[in-house]
Scaffold this motif. Structure first.
Motif, mmCIF file in Angstrom:
data_model
loop_
_atom_site.group_PDB
_atom_site.id
_atom_site.type_symbol
_atom_site.label_atom_id
_atom_site.label_comp_id
_atom_site.label_asym_id
_atom_site.label_seq_id
_atom_site.Cartn_x
_atom_site.Cartn_y
_atom_site.Cartn_z
ATOM 1 N N PHE A 133 1.477 6.141 -3.154
ATOM 2 C CA PHE A 133 1.944 4.804 -2.862
ATOM 3 C C PHE A 133 0.992 4.019 -1.823
ATOM 4 C CE2 PHE A 133 3.352 7.976 0.243
ATOM 5 C CZ PHE A 133 3.078 7.192 1.557
ATOM 6 N N SER A 134 1.007 2.886 -2.024
ATOM 7 C CA SER A 134 0.027 1.927 -1.103
ATOM 8 C C SER A 134 -1.157 2.569 -0.686
ATOM 9 C CB SER A 134 1.096 1.582 -0.068
ATOM 10 O OG SER A 134 2.218 1.036 -0.647
ATOM 11 N N GLY A 135 -2.014 3.166 -1.351
ATOM 12 C CA GLY A 135 -3.245 3.806 -1.031
ATOM 13 C C GLY A 135 -3.115 5.275 -0.438
ATOM 14 N N TRP A 136 -2.024 5.737 -0.390
ATOM 15 C CA TRP A 136 -1.663 6.895 0.234
ATOM 16 C C TRP A 136 -1.180 7.965 -0.801
ATOM 17 C CZ3 TRP A 136 -2.736 8.053 5.264
ATOM 18 C CH2 TRP A 136 -2.992 7.343 6.020
ATOM 19 N N ASP A 147 -5.292 9.445 2.585
ATOM 20 C CA ASP A 147 -5.643 8.078 2.215
ATOM 21 C C ASP A 147 -6.566 7.942 1.305
ATOM 22 O OD1 ASP A 147 -8.172 8.449 3.263
ATOM 23 O OD2 ASP A 147 -7.933 7.581 4.997
ATOM 24 N N GLU A 208 0.666 1.631 10.257
ATOM 25 C CA GLU A 208 1.230 0.313 10.148
ATOM 26 C C GLU A 208 1.068 -0.419 11.706
ATOM 27 O OE1 GLU A 208 2.842 -0.669 7.134
ATOM 28 O OE2 GLU A 208 4.773 0.246 7.487
ATOM 29 N N GLN A 214 4.575 -3.016 7.041
ATOM 30 C CA GLN A 214 4.448 -3.685 5.654
ATOM 31 C C GLN A 214 5.175 -2.667 4.874
ATOM 32 O OE1 GLN A 214 3.141 -6.952 4.998
ATOM 33 N NE2 GLN A 214 3.255 -6.710 7.084
ATOM 34 N N LEU A 215 5.383 -1.528 5.101
ATOM 35 C CA LEU A 215 5.926 -0.383 4.090
ATOM 36 C C LEU A 215 7.398 -0.186 4.610
ATOM 37 C CD1 LEU A 215 3.038 2.218 3.664
ATOM 38 C CD2 LEU A 215 3.928 0.624 1.978
ATOM 39 N N GLY A 228 7.031 -0.055 -0.549
ATOM 40 C CA GLY A 228 5.848 0.193 -1.438
ATOM 41 C C GLY A 228 6.357 0.780 -2.877
ATOM 42 N N ASP A 229 5.332 0.661 -3.714
ATOM 43 C CA ASP A 229 5.683 0.986 -5.024
ATOM 44 C C ASP A 229 5.344 2.608 -5.313
ATOM 45 O OD1 ASP A 229 6.340 -1.524 -6.451
ATOM 46 O OD2 ASP A 229 4.139 -1.879 -6.383
#
Length: 233
Positions: A133-136, A147, A208, A214-215, A228-229
């Protein structure tokens, strides 16, 4: 199938024997220790699913041990202590414990709490232990966040329970009541405080902005939402 292992760390032999008997009758394997040094040595060759830890240890500070276990072990941690002060309970949960039981107790209560922790380790139907998710990438076997450049950030079992709850329910509001029902533990101020601490730590590990995350968004008066997706792999 190997029975789940529960370790018991308490300097009172009567309590160790009582818990071992109750847990083994309930279908668990147990290993008991009177001293923290013996318990820590055992972790080099065994991987318990749940650790029952007394705070009043003869050779080490119980709270410091709980904190180290939360950071370094994949086990769920349940404190068993004669310290009944609310602040002691809050401190234990803030340091990474998943639950807190006050002495004296009924062995059946401990068995029920252990079962609750076992159920929360992996949701029914979820076979994967890795989410992207989200670069993680979150790996729930190694308890690592990775990351997109390969840097690794460890997270505790307690933090992992909260993260998994979010990743299983992206873009859905999760209320405090839903968190308590999913993660177990007694509802109340100490549970809310523990959740706030774990979410704050997760936000820090996910880099964050604390003023504008943002997540993991806080919906004041309602709960939290993960934006997040998520892809499980």
């Amino acid at each position: 199938m190997t029975k789940p292992l529960v370790t018991i760390l308490d300097d009172e032999p009567e309590i160790r024997n009582m818990l071992s008997e109750a847990l083994e009758e309930a279908g668990y394997r147990t290993a008991s220790f009177a001293r923290a040094t013996e318990f820590e040595a055992s972790l080099k060759t065994s991987s318990p699913e749940v650790c029952l830890v007394d705070l009043g240890l003869p050779d080490k500070d119980g709270l410091a041990l709980v904190h180290r276990l939360a950071l370094e072990s994949g086990a769920s941690i349940i404190i068993i202590s004669g310290r009944a002060q609310v602040q002691d309970k809050i401190t234990g949960l803030e340091l990474g414990a998943d639950d807190y039981i006050i002495k004296p107790f009924d062995p059946s209560e401990v068995v029920a709490r252990v079962r609750a922790r076992m159920r929360s380790v992996k949701p029914v139907g979820r076979t994967s232990d890795t989410a992207i998710f989200s670069g993680w990438t979150a790996n729930f076997e190694t308890y690592l966040l990775i990351d997109d450049e390969g840097a690794e950030v460890p997270f505790s079992h307690a933090e992992g329970e909260v993260l998994r709850l979010f990743l299983n329910n992206p873009k859905r509001l999760i209320s405090r009541v839903q968190m308590q029902e999913s993660l177990g533990g007694a509802a109340g101020e100490s549970f809310d405080r523990a959740m706030d601490v774990r979410i704050s730590r997760l936000r820090t590990k996910l880099r964050e902005d604390p003023k504008n995350p943002q997540l993991i968004k806080t919906i004041y008066g309602a709960g939290y939402i993960f934006l997040g997706d998520v892809v499980w792999s």
